[in-house]
Design an enzyme around this catalytic site. Structure first.
Site, PDB file in Angstrom:
ATOM      1  N   HIS A 457       0.346   0.491 -13.388  1.00 38.54           N
ATOM      2  CA  HIS A 457       0.927  -0.154 -12.742  1.00 38.54           C
ATOM      3  C   HIS A 457       2.056  -0.086 -12.035  1.00 38.54           C
ATOM      4  CE1 HIS A 457       5.114   1.495 -14.581  1.00 38.54           C
ATOM      5  NE2 HIS A 457       4.709   2.361 -13.838  1.00 38.54           N
ATOM      6  N   GLU A 458       2.531  -1.033 -10.802  1.00 40.00           N
ATOM      7  CA  GLU A 458       2.623  -1.311  -9.531  1.00 40.00           C
ATOM      8  C   GLU A 458       1.865  -0.701  -8.249  1.00 40.00           C
ATOM      9  OE1 GLU A 458       6.271  -1.576  -8.122  1.00 40.00           O
ATOM     10  OE2 GLU A 458       6.988  -2.524  -9.786  1.00 40.00           O
ATOM     11  N   GLY A 459       0.549  -1.830  -8.569  1.00 42.00           N
ATOM     12  CA  GLY A 459      -0.416  -1.208  -7.787  1.00 42.00           C
ATOM     13  C   GLY A 459      -0.929  -0.147  -8.255  1.00 42.00           C
TER      14      GLY A 459
END
Lengths: 607, 607
Positions: A457-459
């Site tokens: 998550h978050e890239g």
């Protein structure tokens, strides 16, 4: 060794955070006020988070058709967290904050994630409210942001869609003007949103009275079509329940429906949802379509959203680190108490002697030292990044600009390195426990499951790597990389002035030279396809360079010999990193330097 | 690419297993009969295992106070498996077997573990029965072993105890003679056993009419004390239910009580138990104490148990490999079908173009090729080891002796390398799936959980490493290592004869030289404490050497260019291993060569 002494050392002895009190924004602060915050968070984490980490893993969120049910422990934890004032700790006094440095806020939040990452904290709510403070109208700030900082309402970030995970340019949620008077709403231009948002953490729950969604969507052009690419993306604030200008709920429910809860490998204490915006299940003000208010200008949604990206990525890095530390502490405790086997060598063969505790075995020490080296190294890097955020906000213009540039280059590493290597630390914590580590009677398997999310998550790892090698190290003429190299060289110089650190200074200087050469070689054909074919190995090498730099810098706050057992621990952990880890960069950089296309050119049918 | 073509290539094109039909034991066999076995197993695995892999993960074994309840699917799978004759496939015709080569048996069993490792197979039952064939009395063979090969009964291995996991010398289960006539029982000397056995897989269930436990225990000396160390350990066969000399159940239940089911991170389809032997819950023949019959001679229990160790370790290596392959196939399928994003470079920036499937991204290809390289490399090594087992059993005395020596050296790697790197493959399979990989809606998270066991059971990573560096490479004057080096050099020589493989030949020769130098340096002080301080990094380097050798050897059955897409896939996977993986051995060997004591000398209080 527990978390607090490590944080105290890094904050006060290494980063000299106590000196921030000399700056006007923090002039009411000192080590005493920081310590009080750390004390409070440590206590709440111990009482309201740690005891329930397994419970929230077992009693997953469930939907009864109307409401999402979470364990009582999660409600209690949220209440205690919001009650502590931590949600608004970094905000101005004028809006009820404590003007706490971000470094101290980030450090204090670590107690909660070590105790229970799974329960979740205020990351999204704070990020959401901060974004509204930066880009919202006065009324959006007052009604949405302030109610988030107080903990009365919670926030989400709605970016991904089922057909567009990492590819935000393919967002298909549509926002159309809501009536002829859509521009005269006191909350800002009013739109109706329709679309599906995936992977929305805390997207539905009853922890708070209301939920404030920040949603990326596209406003169709005059031809009714959506603009392709990221340029067409705008940002909207979309409340679950409608409110008036005083922040009172009007009793209307917005047209947002929970389409499903995601059932995850770990991090099960936190709801993760698929939300349908505007499908007409809950028509509002006489029509289907979720009502949302534009934040910032049309087409600038992604720019607004990225405003908070640094702090979000630091938070993810810290979550990965905290999970790593939790496993380290658990396996250290186990190793100190579990008798098993005898030492290697002739004396160990005497089975009439009692068994020794496993911490006496060299291989168990290796697994403990690796964990310590990974997790405390990551913690130091992340607190240093947090300190740069403070510098960006409160330093001289020159220092702030340097901090901005350094953060640009460090962010992909600060997010990705802990998510990879503190996960590896969790695996070592399981290994130290042997068969017991594979059971749910011990906490380490859960840390490992929880931590696996952080590379996604978050890239994702791949996205971070493309950002690092494709953008960050070349942007502004390579200014950020040059600046980082300067900082690393300064650390090397200081190391040479202290005889005991010269070996590490040499190793770090060589590593820096290798990474620099790798960067140039990767881009020597000027073809992104060549350069980025091995972006992840590049990021792994770059990350190891940065952590080695961090450890060498930390060591300069540790005496060459003697001192406390903790000093010896830091010397050992740094030595582990320089002897066992840093030499790994050679293999990673080899494929970068040669622009190896073994993978990139493999035809699909060959798999 | 699915499993079958890979097995066909490795078995027939590379290992020339078809030629085994020329040996008298296998003279009824040919590729046709082998194919029939593979067909049958592939079909049963597809029909009875694969569809239920998630179900057995979700519906964990539970104890209703009397019986352990398993899903119906597990009963059906066992029935189909036993019905296939695979349990006794390698046995003599005289006892109902098919005299199948072990290589083919091992290969065929891979279908089941790829389909569902969690349901479990016949590994323990076959190992148990084989051990009885080698060391048991005629009646023990007839009643226990034969009923296991038929699938009427199942078997376990009871080694560990709660206070003695990896440290078998500390086994505390006592076996005392059962009455004055204890030596005159037709089943062999009869004892009463009392003690607790931990981590017993399939220790209690209703899949079969009876369960045959093989139990390590100590016979007290005349002073009533247990002999310390492994010398005092004897082996006993201890049935769950008593039987007569015809193998009929007598209706008596033996004094073995289920003390608990272990609740595991993964591999949840298979029961794992704590068993109390002889606690008096089920007194039998008027007295407490579990009745067991001595197998082999007193004090030789561990020697008997180790008889089957090679095949057990090959099975664990294959299980780890199969789970890795399952993840590879799942993520390959996902990558071929999931549209997401656009390629790197200018053409990729045009968001008006449709998204591409993620297999078109270089980093996704890298993650796929890494998995293929790890898992197919491991599969090749393990089948080669299985082929050496056949050589040991059916080769000329000289070839058999060489096979024995090679297996001694290869076993720690064959067990440990797949358990580490095919687990890493599973993590890459999750990563390719993005957020979906983190949900239980896709199979990859389960593979990763299931696979985490393999570094722990059947000798942990640390134990394998100590066995490799502490014993196997130095035993018999280093004869095993010398022999392996000879085989590696032969592969290098053949590679030089084929121009396209010279680069790899050079790299492999250098790696061999480095590992040899590392081995000598590790032992140069003749102190086990120095040598073994970095036994795990040594094993990692040794393992990479062995897998690189395996790939180079495999390549000699692949044309230099052209051929089928599968040929290109093998060339690419080998190239990946030589370019991306083999260079890693430098960092691992560095600490071995220098006998680095950073970890070993870290004082406890420094952690």
């Amino acid at each position: 060794m527990s978390l607090r002494p490590t944080l105290d050392f890094l904050l006060y002895d290494w980063l000299k955070v106590g000196q921030l009190g000399e700056r006007s924004r923090f002039s009411d602060h000192s080590r005493e006020t920081f310590d009080a915050v750390l004390d409070t968070c440590e206590r709440i984490a111990r009482e309201k988070y740690a005891p329930f980490n397994r419970l929230v893993d077992t009693e997953e969120p469930r939907f009864d058709g109307e409401k999402v049910i979470l364990p009582q422990a999660t409600h209690d934890a949220w209440e205690a967290y919001a009650g502590s004032g931590m949600l608004g700790a970094a905000q101005d006094y004028a809006i009820g904050g404590m003007q706490l440095p971000y470094t101290v806020e980030a450090a204090a939040n670590t107690f909660f994630t070590v105790a229970s990452a799974s329960i979740g904290g205020g990351l999204l709510t704070v990020g959401n409210a901060n974004l509204l403070l930066a880009h919202g109208t006065e009324l959006q700030k007052k009604v949405f942001a302030l109610n988030e900082f107080s903990g009365r309402w919670a926030g989400t970030m709605c970016l991904s869609e089922p057909q567009a995970g990492s590819s935000l340019s393919d967002v298909a949620t549509r926002a159309t003007p809501d009536g002829a008077d859509f521009e005269s709403d006191p909350f800002g231009p009013r739109y109706r949103l329709k679309g599906n948002k995936m992977w929305i953490s805390a997207g539905e729950h009853e922890l708070t009275e209301n939920i404030v969604h920040l949603v990326l969507a596209k406003i169709p052009g005059p031809d009714g079509k959506l603009v392709p690419g990221t340029k067409g993306i705008s940002l909207f604030v979309v409340p679950k329940k409608m409110a008036d200008a005083e922040g009172r709920l009007t009793g209307e429910r917005n047209d947002i429906a929970l389409a499903g809860l995601n059932h995850k490998l770990g991090w099960r204490g936190t709801t993760n949802t698929l939300l349908n915006f505007g499908e007409g299940k809950y028509p509002v003000r006489g029509a289907p379509g979720a009502i949302g208010y534009l934040v910032g200008k049309p087409g600038e949604g992604l720019r607004c959203m990225f405003h908070m990206m640094n702090e979000a990525r630091i938070s993810i890095g810290l979550a990965a680190t905290a999970l790593g530390l939790a496993g380290y502490y658990a396996s250290l405790d186990y190793a100190k108490n579990r008798p098993q086997g005898r030492p290697a060598g002739p004396s160990g063969k005497d089975a009439s002697q009692p068994q020794v505790r496993i911490i006496e075995h060299a291989d168990v020490k290796r697994m403990l030292l690796a964990q310590k080296s990974y997790c405390e190294g990551a913690l130091a890097l992340l607190l240093n990044c947090a300190r740069l955020v403070d510098e960006q906000h409160t330093g001289t213009p020159e220092a702030a600009e340097e901090a901005r540039l350094l953060l640009e280059v460090l962010m992909p590493v600060a997010k990705s390195w802990p998510s990879e290597f503190c996960l590896e630390a969790n695996s070592l914590a399981i290994q130290i426990h042997g068969g017991y580590g594979y059971t749910r009677d011990f906490p380490v398997e859960q840390y490992w499951r929880d931590n696996r999310l952080n590379m996604i998550h978050e890239g994702t790892h791949g996205i971070q790597a493309a950002d690092l090698l494709g953008r960050k190290v070349v942007m502004e003429g390579g200014k950020g990389l040059t600046l980082l190299a300067g900082r690393i060289n300064a650390t090397v110089e200081r190391a040479f002035k202290r005889g005991d650190l010269a070996e590490y200074g040499n190793a770090l200087a060589q590593a820096l030279q290798k990474v620099g050469a790798g960067t140039r070689a990767a881009w020597s054909t000027n073809q992104p396809g060549d350069a980025l074919a091995n972006a992840v190995p590049y990021m792994q090498a770059f990350g190891h360079l940065v952590i080695a730099w961090t450890w060498l810098d930390v060591l300069q706050s540790v005496p060459p010999t003697g001192g406390t057992p903790a000093d010896e621990g830091r010397r050992r952990a740094a030595r582990y990193f320089f002897h066992y880890e840093l030499p790994k960069i050679g293999a990673w950089l080899r494929v970068v330097e040669t622009r190896d296309r073994t993978c990139a050119d493999t035809p699909e049918e060959a798999f």
